[in-house]
Design a protein around this motif. Structure first.
Motif, PDB file in Angstrom:
ATOM      1  N   ARG A 144       0.792  -1.224   0.000  1.00  0.00           N
ATOM      2  CA  ARG A 144       0.000   0.000   0.000  1.00  0.00           C
ATOM      3  C   ARG A 144       0.826   1.277   0.000  1.00  0.00           C
ATOM      4  NH1 ARG A 144      -5.503  -0.463  -0.940  1.00  0.00           N
ATOM      5  NH2 ARG A 144      -6.148  -2.564  -0.320  1.00  0.00           N
ATOM      6  N   LEU A 204       2.061   2.533   2.597  1.00  0.00           N
ATOM      7  CA  LEU A 204       1.769   3.159   3.878  1.00  0.00           C
ATOM      8  C   LEU A 204       2.553   2.434   4.965  1.00  0.00           C
ATOM      9  CD1 LEU A 204      -2.117   3.458   3.533  1.00  0.00           C
ATOM     10  CD2 LEU A 204      -0.447   5.289   3.203  1.00  0.00           C
ATOM     11  N   LYS A 259       2.807   0.745   8.135  1.00  0.00           N
ATOM     12  CA  LYS A 259       1.929   0.125   9.135  1.00  0.00           C
ATOM     13  C   LYS A 259       2.451  -1.274   9.454  1.00  0.00           C
ATOM     14  CE  LYS A 259      -2.410   2.364   7.723  1.00  0.00           C
ATOM     15  NZ  LYS A 259      -2.588   3.193   8.937  1.00  0.00           N
ATOM     16  N   ASN A 262      -6.999   3.124  -0.388  1.00  0.00           N
ATOM     17  CA  ASN A 262      -6.031   3.651   0.576  1.00  0.00           C
ATOM     18  C   ASN A 262      -6.682   4.565   1.611  1.00  0.00           C
ATOM     19  OD1 ASN A 262      -3.887   2.226  -0.396  1.00  0.00           O
ATOM     20  ND2 ASN A 262      -2.835   3.971  -1.311  1.00  0.00           N
ATOM     21  N   ALA A 316      -6.029   3.850   5.443  1.00  0.00           N
ATOM     22  CA  ALA A 316      -5.439   4.884   6.287  1.00  0.00           C
ATOM     23  C   ALA A 316      -6.113   4.956   7.655  1.00  0.00           C
ATOM     24  CB  ALA A 316      -5.527   6.238   5.590  1.00  0.00           C
TER      25      ALA A 316
END
Length: 247
Positions: free
Chosen positions: A88, A90, A92, A127, A131
């Motif tokens: 993604r 991101l 995490k 996304n 998020a």
């Protein structure tokens, strides 16, 4: 259900087909989960195809929360986990389903509310949905064919929840009404066979007889015999002796 913190909420985000919603409900109820939340189902709600596919799990659909946005679906939650099959971009934590549900169980036991997000069938979560999550769940699938059906993904997570939250036997013996043979029953069986084998001249040569008898006793003691097994083996030997005597 608003006050139920004993299990995670499974949130289906913009599910497209009623049949998949119904199949997801069945998968959840298979493993004792009944808190479903629906974010803007494509074909509206309620959905007759979902009801038909849910079969005996229709109650989950009747009690499902219907909301307009993912943010609304997880607003009361302290831990949000998002299922995803792709990178993604991101930052995490990424859990396996097993580790994720272990974490969910621990957090719920401590009084937290947990939600697990599942994306629409075609492309999964966006996304903007991801998020909102504190961590991701990634299933270790074949990288050449990573796509999972919505209900399959729900089933995997529900199964891991069950493993994390309930006592699951790694192995059990189905006795079918039988009882294990007692030590004295096994001893009498060993004596019966040893006596008949002695008469048949099995223990030969004589200097090896003690060792052969010990081997047979050890064989009987390590066999997982039921009382019915012992009776059957006694009967087999008796019948063989009768047959020989008739000859």
């Amino acid at each position: 259900m608003a006050g139920d913190v004993r299990q995670p909420a499974f949130v289906l985000v913009r599910p497209q087909m009623g049949e998949n919603i119904g199949a997801a409900a069945r998968a959840m109820w298979n493993f004792g989960l009944d808190h479903m939340r629906l974010v803007s189902p494509r074909d509206g709600w309620p959905n007759p195809q979902a009801v038909a596919m849910a079969s005996g799990a229709g109650r989950l659909l009747d009690e499902a929360w219907l909301v307009e946005s993912t943010a609304e679906a997880v607003a009361d939650c302290d831990l949000v986990l998002a299922t995803t099959a792709r990178v993604r971009g991101l930052t995490k934590p990424v859990y396996s389903p097993e580790r994720a549900m272990t974490e969910a169980q621990a957090r719920i036991a401590a009084g937290s509310r947990v939600a697990v997000l599942f994306g629409p069938e075609r492309a999964g979560l966006e996304n903007t949905d991801v998020a909102l999550a504190n961590a991701l769940i990634s299933v270790p699938v074949n990288p050449e064919f990573p796509s999972l059906n919505l209900a399959q993904c729900v089933l995997l997570c529900a199964y891991e929840w069950r493993r994390a939250s309930a006592e699951v036997d790694g192995l059990r013996m189905e006795m079918a009404g039988a009882d294990w043979a007692s030590a004295i029953e096994v001893e009498k069986l060993a004596e019966h066979y040893e006596g008949r084998l002695e008469e048949a001249g099995f223990f030969f040569p004589e200097h090896k007889a003690a060792s052969m008898k010990l081997t047979l006793r050890n064989l009987w003691s390590r066999m997982p015999l039921t009382s019915e097994d012992v009776k059957t083996l006694h009967g087999v030997l008796r019948q063989m002796v009768r047959w020989k005597e008739r000859g």
